[in-house]
Motif scaffolding. Structure first.
Motif, short mmCIF file in Angstrom:
data_model
loop_
_atom_site.label_atom_id
_atom_site.label_comp_id
_atom_site.label_asym_id
_atom_site.label_seq_id
_atom_site.Cartn_x
_atom_site.Cartn_y
_atom_site.Cartn_z
N ILE A 3 15.88 52.52 -17.66
CA ILE A 3 15.94 51.07 -17.46
C ILE A 3 15.98 50.76 -15.96
CG2 ILE A 3 17.40 49.02 -17.74
CD1 ILE A 3 18.21 50.13 -20.48
N ALA A 4 16.81 51.50 -15.23
CA ALA A 4 16.92 51.27 -13.78
C ALA A 4 15.58 51.50 -13.10
CB ALA A 4 17.99 52.18 -13.19
N ALA A 5 14.89 52.58 -13.45
CA ALA A 5 13.61 52.88 -12.82
C ALA A 5 12.58 51.81 -13.14
CB ALA A 5 13.11 54.25 -13.29
N GLY A 6 12.56 51.34 -14.37
CA GLY A 6 11.60 50.30 -14.75
C GLY A 6 11.87 48.99 -14.04
N ALA A 7 13.15 48.60 -13.96
CA ALA A 7 13.50 47.36 -13.26
C ALA A 7 13.13 47.45 -11.78
CB ALA A 7 14.98 47.07 -13.43
N LYS A 14 12.09 44.42 -18.61
CA LYS A 14 11.21 43.45 -17.95
C LYS A 14 12.07 42.39 -17.26
CE LYS A 14 7.26 44.07 -21.05
NZ LYS A 14 6.09 43.40 -21.67
N LEU A 15 11.71 42.06 -16.02
CA LEU A 15 12.42 41.01 -15.31
C LEU A 15 12.03 39.65 -15.86
CD1 LEU A 15 12.13 42.25 -11.61
CD2 LEU A 15 13.65 43.02 -13.43
N PHE A 35 19.84 44.67 -6.67
CA PHE A 35 19.49 45.81 -7.52
C PHE A 35 20.60 46.86 -7.48
CE2 PHE A 35 17.94 50.07 -8.16
CZ PHE A 35 17.27 49.96 -9.37
N GLY A 36 21.13 47.12 -6.29
CA GLY A 36 22.20 48.10 -6.17
C GLY A 36 23.41 47.74 -7.00
#
Length: 286
Positions: free
Chosen positions: A57-61, A95-96, A143-144
């Motif tokens: 999920i993190a990589a996709g976002a 997805k954002l 994001f962090g």
């Protein structure tokens, strides 16, 4: 502008309706709801997300942000990156969504976009919260924070916790099944993103590179050796994290600090070497 943005990690705008003063945007259906729904206040019968899913999920976002920052012309600043705005398709594909605060990036000799602060408390970068200066690095900070939420399973701001533990950026709770080295590396990525000075934060493309590696390292909690660990499944750095975790709250804080220091060393080496290559043996750019 939304009709011009197309990426697998961005919500698709299907259409819109206008009737007098009423406006309606129509998006695709996301059956798994938001990331926030799967991280916090879970009912007893709901399993928490496993480590592999969290990293995916993190990589996709991050890829969604990378498209806005590096591929869109002109660059687009998302402006409100948070867990409730990351929606999940079947298979937890992120997805954002909610592009109400997006801004076109600065052009010419301008270093930032000046705007009224409208982001969400706890996710806003310091320069945005204090001065209204918005850049792509502001998105990296947000994001962090969300990445820390994914790692820790804690909200960015939780007023129910004791004083000094309410802000996730300054305190973390390491819990759940996770690979020790993967945990350490993930914390390092998050710590680089939430640097107070925007110039010290990495570009989102570098974040995507690191997280793509983490997302591709399948972790099985039933196997003793993961991510190159041997014996007990904990390497030297992982052992330190594990000891700190067992030590309680102060130990958790030390673990975050250690990850931050290691991440800063990684970032310095990365910036000093324009020829850096991705090294699968240790999972980091040399």
């Amino acid at each position: 502008m939304l009709s011009l943005l197309h990426h697998p990690n961005l919500m698709s705008l299907i259409g819109y309706c206008a009737d007098g003063d009423r406006r309606l945007l129509v998006y695709e259906v996301m059956p798994f709801g938001s990331l926030e729904d799967h991280l916090f206040d879970l009912p007893p019968d709901k399993e928490p997300l496993d480590w592999n899913t969290r990293m995916t999920i993190a990589a996709g976002a991050a890829k969604g942000l990378e498209y806005l920052h590096d591929k869109a012309i002109p660059p687009v600043i998302y402006g409100d990156f948070k867990s409730s705005n990351i929606l999940l398709d079947e298979g937890f594909h992120p997805k954002l969504s909610d592009f109400g605060l997006v801004k076109l990036g600065p052009v010419g000799d301008k270093s930032h976009v000046s705007t009224r602060v409208m982001g969400t408390y706890g996710y806003c970068a310091p320069e945005y919260a204090m001065m209204g200066h918005l850049t792509v690095k502001s998105d990296v900070y947000s994001f962090g924070v969300v990445f820390l939420e994914l790692i820790m399973g804690q909200k960015a701001i939780n007023s129910s916790r004791p004083h000094g533990e309410q802000n996730l950026v300054t305190w973390g709770s390491l819990q759940g099944h996770h690979p020790m080295r993967g945990l350490y590396q993930a914390l390092a990525v998050a710590s680089m993103c939430i640097q107070e000075q925007a110039v010290a934060r990495p570009l989102i493309g570098d974040v995507v590179t690191a997280l793509s590696y983490l997302a591709n390292q399948a972790y099985d909690p039933n196997i003793a050796s993961n991510y190159g660990n041997k014996g007990s499944g904990v390497d030297e750095r992982g052992s330190k994290i594990l000891r700190n975790e067992d030590a309680g709250g102060s130990g958790r804080s030390r673990a975050v600090v250690e990850a931050k220091m290691w991440g800063e060393n990684w970032r310095e080496k990365r910036w000093q070497s324009a020829q850096g290559s991705f090294d699968g043996s240790n999972g980091w750019l040399s």
